[in-house]
Design a protein around this motif. Structure first.
Motif, PDB file in Angstrom:
ATOM      1  N   ASP A 125       0.738  -1.265  -0.020  1.00  0.00           N
ATOM      2  CA  ASP A 125      -0.216  -0.060  -0.008  1.00  0.00           C
ATOM      3  C   ASP A 125       0.896   1.336   0.024  1.00  0.00           C
ATOM      4  OD1 ASP A 125      -2.889  -0.745   0.354  1.00  0.00           O
ATOM      5  OD2 ASP A 125      -1.851  -2.040   1.831  1.00  0.00           O
ATOM      6  N   PHE A 169      -1.091  -0.700  -4.370  1.00  0.00           N
ATOM      7  CA  PHE A 169      -2.579  -0.655  -4.113  1.00  0.00           C
ATOM      8  C   PHE A 169      -2.993   0.603  -4.051  1.00  0.00           C
ATOM      9  CE2 PHE A 169      -1.338  -4.711  -1.800  1.00  0.00           C
ATOM     10  CZ  PHE A 169      -1.330  -5.469  -2.928  1.00  0.00           C
ATOM     11  N   ARG A 183     -11.883   6.676   5.946  1.00  0.00           N
ATOM     12  CA  ARG A 183     -11.077   6.602   4.453  1.00  0.00           C
ATOM     13  C   ARG A 183     -11.064   7.601   3.487  1.00  0.00           C
ATOM     14  NH1 ARG A 183      -9.919   0.122   2.742  1.00  0.00           N
ATOM     15  NH2 ARG A 183      -8.055   1.125   2.281  1.00  0.00           N
ATOM     16  N   LYS A 220      -8.819   1.494  -6.735  1.00  0.00           N
ATOM     17  CA  LYS A 220      -9.499   1.016  -6.082  1.00  0.00           C
ATOM     18  C   LYS A 220     -10.509   1.808  -5.182  1.00  0.00           C
ATOM     19  CE  LYS A 220      -6.357   1.310  -1.886  1.00  0.00           C
ATOM     20  NZ  LYS A 220      -5.505   0.695  -1.136  1.00  0.00           N
ATOM     21  N   HIS A 221     -11.568   1.601  -4.605  1.00  0.00           N
ATOM     22  CA  HIS A 221     -12.239   0.076  -4.470  1.00  0.00           C
ATOM     23  C   HIS A 221     -13.390  -0.024  -5.192  1.00  0.00           C
ATOM     24  CE1 HIS A 221      -9.975   1.314  -0.832  1.00  0.00           C
ATOM     25  NE2 HIS A 221      -9.550   0.015  -0.738  1.00  0.00           N
ATOM     26  N   MET A 264      -8.947  -2.789  -7.818  1.00  0.00           N
ATOM     27  CA  MET A 264      -9.264  -3.938  -6.722  1.00  0.00           C
ATOM     28  C   MET A 264     -10.518  -3.606  -6.347  1.00  0.00           C
ATOM     29  SD  MET A 264      -7.837  -3.438  -2.845  1.00  0.00           S
ATOM     30  CE  MET A 264      -5.944  -3.590  -3.018  1.00  0.00           C
ATOM     31  N   PHE A 267     -15.287  -4.054  -0.209  1.00  0.00           N
ATOM     32  CA  PHE A 267     -15.756  -5.086   0.738  1.00  0.00           C
ATOM     33  C   PHE A 267     -17.212  -4.822   0.652  1.00  0.00           C
ATOM     34  CE2 PHE A 267     -11.506  -3.655   3.206  1.00  0.00           C
ATOM     35  CZ  PHE A 267     -11.139  -5.039   3.023  1.00  0.00           C
ATOM     36  N   ASP A 299     -10.046  -7.259  -2.446  1.00  0.00           N
ATOM     37  CA  ASP A 299      -9.739  -6.523  -1.351  1.00  0.00           C
ATOM     38  C   ASP A 299      -9.412  -7.837  -0.338  1.00  0.00           C
ATOM     39  OD1 ASP A 299      -8.733  -4.838   0.283  1.00  0.00           O
ATOM     40  OD2 ASP A 299     -10.480  -3.569   0.336  1.00  0.00           O
ATOM     41  N   TRP A 300      -8.733  -7.343   0.729  1.00  0.00           N
ATOM     42  CA  TRP A 300      -8.208  -8.283   1.678  1.00  0.00           C
ATOM     43  C   TRP A 300      -9.150  -9.207   2.357  1.00  0.00           C
ATOM     44  CZ3 TRP A 300      -3.096  -8.679   4.148  1.00  0.00           C
ATOM     45  CH2 TRP A 300      -3.133  -9.732   5.217  1.00  0.00           C
ATOM     46  N   GLU A 519      -8.554   3.459   7.466  1.00  0.00           N
ATOM     47  CA  GLU A 519      -9.428   2.398   7.411  1.00  0.00           C
ATOM     48  C   GLU A 519      -9.716   1.963   8.762  1.00  0.00           C
ATOM     49  OE1 GLU A 519      -7.862  -1.166   5.258  1.00  0.00           O
ATOM     50  OE2 GLU A 519      -9.653  -2.327   5.916  1.00  0.00           O
TER      51      GLU A 519
HETATM   52  C1  BGC Z   1      -7.814  -2.395   2.168  1.00  0.00           C
HETATM   53  C2  BGC Z   1      -6.982  -2.198   0.942  1.00  0.00           C
HETATM   54  C3  BGC Z   1      -5.643  -2.423   1.064  1.00  0.00           C
HETATM   55  C4  BGC Z   1      -5.525  -3.856   1.538  1.00  0.00           C
HETATM   56  C5  BGC Z   1      -4.175  -4.382   1.418  1.00  0.00           C
HETATM   57  C6  BGC Z   1      -7.510  -3.629   2.821  1.00  0.00           C
HETATM   58  O1  BGC Z   1      -8.059  -3.761   4.062  1.00  0.00           O
HETATM   59  O2  BGC Z   1      -8.944  -2.171   2.166  1.00  0.00           O
HETATM   60  O3  BGC Z   1      -7.381  -0.840   0.453  1.00  0.00           O
HETATM   61  O4  BGC Z   1      -4.981  -2.323  -0.226  1.00  0.00           O
HETATM   62  O5  BGC Z   1      -6.018  -4.063   2.766  1.00  0.00           O
HETATM   63  O6  BGC Z   1      -3.516  -3.957   2.425  1.00  0.00           O
END
Ligand code: BGC
Length: 767
Positions: A125, A169, A183, A220-221, A264, A267, A299-300, A519
């Protein structure tokens, strides 16, 4: 160095054949340019034909860094399994592994120990810098300076790429209207047009010409994430197709058109379908209509989260939905690696979908030049020489100064006199060397930012006194904020009041800690956290000659300050050079020209608040006693500070708005010009803004929409004429026909230095 493929006989033969056919004179590829598409496509096809189903699925699997690469290989548990997968070629990418040494060690396993030797992508990131930190993206957006923003992305890319990384990212291009959402700091604010220009600048800045100084970008996102209900992160999203297309998608489209190699997904759900499993977004719009040929990473854990959403009954079904919907790479859900090959064998996912995803991923690896040299980003000397270079510090300082927005400056209290003043500096943030790094600066070391105090000390003609007054947060803000945001300790107030009493001018540095946004950092109240508001009022009683400098990652509700404090400077979280940038602005060595990229609400009840709202059926008051119109009974509809607003040490006067013709016809264009005079004695810069209002249409349109802007230097006393061009593209929108088109009708034009610009004109468009 050219990577030697001889170890992998099959691939080597294939590549040599392809190279000979295509590049007769020079078989060493020119890595400063991506190879022509057709050659890459053919190479990708040839590799695909060699791959087993599991190896193709492996390309779609991304793992978080899972062991200390320089230590012994993991022997048991999940880490050992991941390690086995890596050696089998079942991993296409890693995230959060950085530093040449570690990246090289993992890349070596991928290219030298797996059957086909396919290099890995290393993602991270790099949101606003890597080690040398730029302002948070929302702050950068306030500069409206596309060159500076591009440069800032270049700096982040150059440092990260020197550290072995090849993929960021970023940019986050989510249009955001709700300041409660933590965010908002990561994006470009509330406007799709400004957001699109910035998306382009950032994609170009990160990706450059795909040299070893660049990173693949990731828009993203995708999509709608910022519209989480009540601004609560990860919450449900429920928006219309109209909002999706007219407000949310344009910056994504701009990023795709600018060549972003990856996207990306998000969620949230959209129309009841989580974005990761959403075919409308990924297959129909992105890869269909927009013809995007890069790949989509989830996304993660978002694939597995489809179970919690209630859209998949288990991980296997989640993987099925994701693969069928066009989500190409799985970030940390383990859904593909565990189930996708079986899903193909069971006929639940067509193998063509796996081929398509693997093809897209391999293609990006080719575009980055990783097949020519998997160690392209792994030069330890370069790493040493590059990280923290002076030129990068100069670059982020420049960006930081340009990001500052002057919100109020009564009686020209600013800029401060450089000599003979007693200055009291109050607020814990003034002495903080970590907070200015902001959220998402995971490559930077704590304590590496220039604090405001350090910046101010560069000016030694004044006497400086510091008093903390009050903390912003207790303990380690990263982990304790949720419960300890309301810190109540006022024991420092007396010292602050004393300092203020004896001072000619008081600088108060208040706001949010850098980790109070980002976040998972949604807030239901968006005033000054803790007892800072009280501190401000107490100090004001002792000495009202206050310059309030805000450090924050989102619009804050500061109505009392806006009314009472003579000078307010919006200084966000400005990164490594924060203190120097703030000091240079306060002392007048930089004349601020930033404009707000998000409206500042009067109170949290107004949120979401944005300038490009619709008119409603009852937009205006019909008389003093009138109740039944769209308003609040306890606060004005207007924001405290509107989108596009920002002052300068110069003053600008707008006049002479001219339109070349009031008739726009199909295929034609009209020009709008305005004279902007710098009526002050100070050279400055102004962001001249053009807004349109489409009065009647097949679907209702916003009262104003930004359609052009120009950041222009104007010398003291000088008048500049700024011209904008309007054509069918400018007025096109997503209509009732469910497509982008220009509709015949009447338009109003507004030009000025803010979204409440007063000069107006009009034109009619006929087809
Ligand atoms: C975030 C993404 C980020 C990813 C990897 C996620 O929790 O929403 O924006 O790129 O984690 O770190």
């Amino acid at each position: 160095m050219k990577y030697n493929f001889l170890k992998h006989g099959v691939l080597a033969t294939l590549f040599v054949t392809l190279s000979c056919n295509t590049t007769k004179q020079n078989i060493v590829p020119d890595t400063t340019k991506p190879a022509p598409q057709s050659i890459i496509d053919r190479k990708v096809d040839s590799i695909l034909s060699l791959m087993t189903l599991e190896e193709k699925v492996g390309q779609m699997n991304q793992y978080n860094g899972f062991w200390d690469v320089t230590g012994p290989a993991p022997q048991n548990g999940a880490a050992a399994q991941k390690y086995e997968h890596l050696k089998k070629g079942w991993v296409g990418s890693m995230l959060n592994v950085r530093g040449v040494k570690d990246v090289k060690a993992l890349q070596k396993i991928a290219v030298e120990e797996t059957r086909l030797g396919i290099p890995l992508l290393f993602g991270y990131d790099v949101i606003h810098g890597y080690k040398t930190i730029s302002p948070i993206p929302l702050a950068e957006a306030a500069s409206w300076d596309m060159e500076a923003i591009k440069k800032s992305a270049e700096i982040g890319a150059a440092e990260a790429a020197a550290s072995g990384l090849n993929w960021t990212f970023a940019p986050m291009v989510d249009v955001a209207r709700d300041a409660r959402w933590g965010r908002v700091m990561e994006g470009s604010g509330e406007d799709p047009y400004l957001g699109s220009q910035i998306a382009i600048a950032r994609v170009h800045g990160f990706q450059g010409n795909f040299s070893e100084f660049n990173l693949a970008a990731c828009a993203k996102h995708f999509a709608g994430y910022a519209f989480a209900e009540s601004g609560r992160d990860y919450n449900t999203v429920d928006i219309s197709d109209n909002t999706l297309h007219n407000i949310i998608l344009p910056p994504f489209k701009a990023a795709a058109d600018a060549g972003a190699l990856t996207f990306m997904n998000s969620f949230n759900e959209l129309e009841g379908i989580p974005a990761t499993g959403n075919a409308y977004l990924q297959r129909d719009i992105l890869k269909g209509e927009w013809n995007f040929d890069g790949f989509v990473v989830s996304d993660w854990g978002s694939m597995a989260e489809m179970i919690n959403h209630g859209y998949a009954k288990d991980l296997k079904q989640a993987a099925q939905h994701a693969a069928n919907a066009g989500s190409d790479m799985d970030m940390e859900s383990y859904g593909y690696v565990k189930h996708l090959a079986d899903l193909v064998r069971e006929g639940k996912v067509d193998e063509a979908k796996v081929n398509d995803a693997a093809r897209r991923i391999l293609k990006v690896k080719f575009q980055l030049g990783l097949f020519d040299n998997p160690y392209k980003y792994c030069d330890e000397n370069r790493e040493k020489q590059t990280i923290g270079k002076k030129a990068f510090h100069d670059g982020v300082l420049d960006m930081a100064k340009k990001s500052i927005v002057l919100l109020k400056n009564e009686n020209n209290i600013l800029p401060l006199k450089k000599q003979g003043q007693k200055v009291a500096v109050i607020g814990a943030l003034a002495n903080d060397k970590t907070s200015p790094l902001g959220s998402w600066r995971i490559g930077a070391d704590d304590g590496t930012a220039i604090s405001v105090m350090e910046g101010l000390k560069q000016y030694n003609g004044n006497e400086l006194v510091y008093a903390k007054g009050a903390d912003v947060a207790l303990g380690n803000p990263e982990f304790t904020l949720n419960t300890k945001i309301n810190m109540t300790d006022k024991s420092g107030f007396a010292e602050a009041v004393n300092a203020a009493k004896g001072a000619d001018v008081v600088i108060m540095i208040l706001g949010e800690h850098g980790l109070q946004t980002g976040e998972g950092r949604s807030r239901s109240e968006i005033g000054l956290p803790g007892v800072q508001q009280e501190l401000l009022e107490v100090v004001y009683k002792a000495n009202p000659n206050i310059v309030l400098v805000l450090n924050n990652g989102r619009p804050l509700t500061i109505p009392w300050a806006a009314e009472n404090i003579p000078a307010i400077v919006e200084a966000w979280h400005l990164g490594t050079q924060s203190g120097n940038a703030i000091a240079q602005v306060l002392y007048g060595d930089h004349n601020p020209s930033g404009k707000l990229p998000m409206s500042f609400p009067r109170n949290v009840g107004q949120v979401p608040i944005y300038y490009n709202h619709k008119n409603t059926g009852r937009p205006t008051e019909e008389g003093p006693e009138s109740v039944f119109w769209s308003h609040y009974t306890d606060v004005h509809n207007s924001p405290l500070y509107p989108f596009g607003y920002g002052l300068s040490y110069s003053t600008f006067e707008y006049s002479n708005l001219k339109i070349s013709t009031d008739k726009l016809t199909a295929g034609g264009n009209i020009t709008v010009s305005v004279d902007v005079k710098n009526t002050s004695n100070t050279d400055g810069k102004e962001v001249v803004q053009l807004y349109l209002h489409d009065l009647f249409a097949s679907v209702t349109r916003p009262v104003r929409e930004l359609k052009g802007f120009e950041l222009t230097p104007i010398k003291a006393g000088q008048t500049k004429t700024v011209t904008f061009t309007i054509d069918e593209k400018t007025i096109a929108f997503y209509t009732a026909n469910k497509k982008w088109e220009a509709e015949a009708g009447d338009f109003k034009v507004y030009v000025g230095g803010s979204s409440d610009a007063a000069l107006e004109s009009n034109f009619t468009y006929t087809k």
